[in-house]
Design a protein around this motif. Structure first.
Motif, PDB file in Angstrom:
ATOM      1  N   GLY A   1      -0.748  -2.392  -1.380  1.00  0.00           N
ATOM      2  CA  GLY A   1      -0.871  -0.853  -0.948  1.00  0.00           C
ATOM      3  C   GLY A   1      -1.800   0.022  -1.804  1.00  0.00           C
ATOM      4  O   GLY A   1      -2.446  -0.561  -2.641  1.00  0.00           O
TER       5      GLY A   1
ATOM      6  N   ALA B   1       5.490  -1.137 -13.151  1.00  0.00           N
ATOM      7  CA  ALA B   1       4.379  -0.327 -14.026  1.00  0.00           C
ATOM      8  C   ALA B   1       5.135   0.805 -14.727  1.00  0.00           C
ATOM      9  O   ALA B   1       6.351   1.241 -14.435  1.00  0.00           O
ATOM     10  CB  ALA B   1       3.548   0.077 -12.972  1.00  0.00           C
TER      11      ALA B   1
ATOM     12  N   GLN C   1       4.878 -11.285  -4.246  1.00  0.00           N
ATOM     13  CA  GLN C   1       5.474 -11.396  -5.672  1.00  0.00           C
ATOM     14  C   GLN C   1       5.510  -9.977  -6.179  1.00  0.00           C
ATOM     15  O   GLN C   1       4.941  -8.971  -5.749  1.00  0.00           O
ATOM     16  CB  GLN C   1       4.138 -11.996  -6.413  1.00  0.00           C
ATOM     17  CG  GLN C   1       2.796 -11.382  -6.652  1.00  0.00           C
ATOM     18  CD  GLN C   1       2.989 -10.559  -8.066  1.00  0.00           C
ATOM     19  OE1 GLN C   1       3.280 -10.951  -8.868  1.00  0.00           O
ATOM     20  NE2 GLN C   1       2.583  -9.022  -8.186  1.00  0.00           N
TER      21      GLN C   1
ATOM     22  N   ALA D   1      -4.089   3.018  -8.780  1.00  0.00           N
ATOM     23  CA  ALA D   1      -3.575   2.772 -10.138  1.00  0.00           C
ATOM     24  C   ALA D   1      -4.415   1.727 -10.818  1.00  0.00           C
ATOM     25  O   ALA D   1      -4.891   1.972 -11.943  1.00  0.00           O
ATOM     26  CB  ALA D   1      -2.309   2.580 -10.000  1.00  0.00           C
TER      27      ALA D   1
HETATM   28  N1  LIG Z   1       3.646  -5.719 -11.652  1.00  0.00           N
HETATM   29  C1  LIG Z   1       3.489  -6.061 -10.466  1.00  0.00           C
HETATM   30  O1  LIG Z   1       3.366  -7.091  -9.982  1.00  0.00           O
HETATM   31  C2  LIG Z   1       2.351  -5.079  -9.812  1.00  0.00           C
HETATM   32  C3  LIG Z   1       1.754  -5.494  -8.566  1.00  0.00           C
HETATM   33  C4  LIG Z   1       0.988  -4.430  -7.947  1.00  0.00           C
HETATM   34  C5  LIG Z   1       0.965  -3.311  -8.411  1.00  0.00           C
HETATM   35  N2  LIG Z   1       1.684  -2.910  -9.455  1.00  0.00           N
HETATM   36  C6  LIG Z   1       1.818  -1.526  -9.690  1.00  0.00           C
HETATM   37  O2  LIG Z   1       2.393  -0.829  -8.645  1.00  0.00           O
HETATM   38  C7  LIG Z   1       1.940   0.531  -8.710  1.00  0.00           C
HETATM   39  C8  LIG Z   1       1.746   0.929  -7.304  1.00  0.00           C
HETATM   40  O3  LIG Z   1       2.774   0.476  -6.398  1.00  0.00           O
HETATM   41  P1  LIG Z   1       3.737   1.440  -5.488  1.00  0.00           P
HETATM   42  O4  LIG Z   1       5.013   0.875  -5.329  1.00  0.00           O
HETATM   43  O5  LIG Z   1       3.720   2.997  -6.164  1.00  0.00           O
HETATM   44  O6  LIG Z   1       2.511   1.413  -4.201  1.00  0.00           O
HETATM   45  P2  LIG Z   1       2.043   0.462  -3.384  1.00  0.00           P
HETATM   46  O7  LIG Z   1       3.045  -0.212  -2.735  1.00  0.00           O
HETATM   47  O8  LIG Z   1       0.839   0.027  -4.197  1.00  0.00           O
HETATM   48  O9  LIG Z   1       1.298   1.545  -2.430  1.00  0.00           O
HETATM   49  C9  LIG Z   1       2.175   2.281  -1.405  1.00  0.00           C
HETATM   50  C10 LIG Z   1       2.252   3.638  -1.756  1.00  0.00           C
HETATM   51  O10 LIG Z   1       1.139   4.154  -2.331  1.00  0.00           O
HETATM   52  C11 LIG Z   1       0.895   5.523  -1.578  1.00  0.00           C
HETATM   53  N3  LIG Z   1      -0.152   5.817  -1.325  1.00  0.00           N
HETATM   54  C12 LIG Z   1      -1.065   6.020  -0.384  1.00  0.00           C
HETATM   55  N4  LIG Z   1      -2.107   6.587  -0.544  1.00  0.00           N
HETATM   56  C13 LIG Z   1      -2.578   6.618  -1.698  1.00  0.00           C
HETATM   57  C14 LIG Z   1      -3.627   7.051  -2.790  1.00  0.00           C
HETATM   58  N5  LIG Z   1      -4.443   7.420  -2.424  1.00  0.00           N
HETATM   59  N6  LIG Z   1      -3.041   6.991  -3.993  1.00  0.00           N
HETATM   60  C15 LIG Z   1      -1.880   6.760  -4.454  1.00  0.00           C
HETATM   61  N7  LIG Z   1      -1.026   6.679  -3.694  1.00  0.00           N
HETATM   62  C16 LIG Z   1      -1.136   6.384  -2.524  1.00  0.00           C
HETATM   63  C17 LIG Z   1       1.790   5.109  -0.295  1.00  0.00           C
HETATM   64  O11 LIG Z   1       2.110   6.563   0.147  1.00  0.00           O
HETATM   65  P3  LIG Z   1       2.707   6.734   1.720  1.00  0.00           P
HETATM   66  O12 LIG Z   1       3.819   6.317   1.686  1.00  0.00           O
HETATM   67  O13 LIG Z   1       2.674   8.280   1.870  1.00  0.00           O
HETATM   68  O14 LIG Z   1       1.387   6.117   2.466  1.00  0.00           O
HETATM   69  C18 LIG Z   1       2.840   4.486  -0.904  1.00  0.00           C
HETATM   70  O15 LIG Z   1       4.021   5.249  -1.339  1.00  0.00           O
HETATM   71  C19 LIG Z   1       0.893   0.591  -9.551  1.00  0.00           C
HETATM   72  O16 LIG Z   1       1.114   1.242 -10.753  1.00  0.00           O
HETATM   73  C20 LIG Z   1       0.371  -0.697 -10.118  1.00  0.00           C
HETATM   74  O17 LIG Z   1      -0.431  -0.965 -11.167  1.00  0.00           O
HETATM   75  C21 LIG Z   1       2.204  -3.811 -10.022  1.00  0.00           C
END
Ligand SMILES: NC(=O)c1ccc[n+]([C@@H]2O[C@H](COP(=O)([O-])OP(=O)(O)OC[C@H]3O[C@@H](n4cnc5c(N)ncnc54)[C@H](OP(=O)(O)O)[C@@H]3O)[C@@H](O)[C@H]2O)c1
Length: 329
Positions: free
Chosen positions: A153, A122, A112, A159
């Motif tokens: 992730g 976000a 999702q 976050a």
């Molecule tokens: N609206 C929605 O449906 C929804 C759902 C879930 C999350 N979110 C939002 O999505 C955002 C996160 O998603 P995303 O796509 O950026 O990442 P993600 O898919 O949650 O996680 C993967 C990413 O996190 C990085 N990562 C690894 N270790 C980390 C650490 N210690 N601190 C921070 N990042 C790290 C990874 O880096 P590497 O590739 O180097 O491993 C990769 O780029 C947040 O702001 C959350 O609030 C929204």
């Protein structure tokens, strides 16, 4: 007619219909997990336990009663019997692909994302409470309750510090799975310490040595091949590692990078993409796919739209392409 204008608003399901159908969905899941899956086609009803206990799961029994609420056959899976309004039928139809997974079947993965009109999940600072509306949040908790494991992730844990429980619906919490290949997350995150449900932290095998920062309710699982030769997450290794643990119905909840990786590696069967009427601007990207040169190279899966309050839920079947578009006559 605009198909979205006609789309049903699932959040308008009558509370008594939801109260009748949702326990049936949970009982089907319970049968898959702990026995009692049908072997013969027919009608099925919930067992009414005179002394219900948390340790005794709900069950479905073959029933000759004319008002038995469910029917099952190996060919058609589960269906609702009797008279129901369109909203109730759509409610059941939305979850049916998850319900129709028999015990011992191959892993099946749904993801999702709740994203803005401009494609973000976000803000640029990672703030995401809330992109979508309350009805979409309840739907997300239902997906958690129907699946064996919810996967996020490391970026999402960093976050949001999410709990990944089913607190907005009836139903058991799934196993919580955090993809943290380098074990770089702070062990204080709630999923690692709150004790509300088991948590698996999936890491590279060589990142599992040493003490775990927070023993809490987490188990660190070293997964061979979690990162490929380029250091990118291998979604197939995640699915295989969870299947080896008996977790086969998987829910990838986010974020955008993780869901996009699963999609790129053909590891998703279904995607629930909820689009909310909000503009974020230069935030965290939602779904990202490889660039195509021409429109006929683009992935155009079979999809249908439903409303969840003000949001539009795209129910996307990634295993079946939509028919090619043609020019108007
Ligand atoms: N609206 C929605 O449906 C929804 C759902 C879930 C999350 N979110 C939002 O999505 C955002 C996160 O998603 P995303 O796509 O950026 O990442 P993600 O898919 O949650 O996680 C993967 C990413 O996190 C990085 N990562 C690894 N270790 C980390 C650490 N210690 N601190 C921070 N990042 C790290 C990874 O880096 P590497 O590739 O180097 O491993 C990769 O780029 C947040 O702001 C959350 O609030 C929204």
């Amino acid at each position: 007619m605009n198909p979205l204008a006609a789309a049903l608003d699932l959040s308008r399901i009558h509370p008594s219909d939801e109260a009748a159908v949702w326990p049936l969905c949970l009982a089907i899941v319970q049968c898959r997990r702990s026995g009692g899956w049908p072997t013969a086609p027919g009608r099925y009803a919930l067992v009414t336990d005179p002394a219900p206990a948390a340790s005794r799961p709900a069950a479905l029994l073959s029933s000759a009663a004319p008002d038995a609420p469910l029917a099952w056959s190996a060919q058609d899976g589960w269906s609702l019997c009797g008279e129901h309004d369109a909203c109730t039928l759509e409610f059941f139809a939305l979850y049916k692909p998850l319900l129709d997974r028999p015990p011992g079947s191959a892993p099946w993965v749904i993801a999702q994302l709740g994203q803005s009109l401009d494609g973000f999940v976000a803000t640029h600072r990672g703030h995401s409470c809330f992109v979508t509306g309350p009805q979409s949040l309840v739907h997300l908790h239902r997906l958690r309750a129907l699946c064996d494991a919810v996967i996020v992730g490391a970026g999402t844990v960093a976050a949001d510090d999410p709990r990944l429980t089913t607190r907005h619906v009836e139903g058991a919490h799934p196993v919580r799975v955090v993809l943290d290949p380098h074990q770089g997350l702070d062990g204080a995150a709630r999923v690692f310490s709150d004790g509300e449900a088991p948590t698996l932290r999936l890491c590279r095998v060589d990142a599992t040595a040493g003490d775990v920062a927070s023993p809490g309710n987490e188990e660190v699982l070293g997964v061979p091949g979690l990162l490929d030769a380029n250091g990118a997450l291998d979604a197939r290794a995640v699915v295989a590692a969870l299947q080896a643990r008996g977790l086969s119905l998987l829910f990838v909840e986010g974020g955008g990078i993780t869901v996009s990786r699963f999609l790129a590696q053909s590891c998703l069967d279904r995607l629930h993409l909820t689009v909310a009427p909000v503009l974020i601007g230069a935030g965290r990207r939602g779904l990202q796919v490889a660039a195509a040169d021409t429109m006929d190279e683009c992935l155009r899966p079979h999809a249908r739209a439903l409303r969840l309050g003000d949001d539009v839920l795209w129910d996307i079947d990634l295993r079946h392409p939509a028919p090619p578009l043609t020019a108007p006559r």
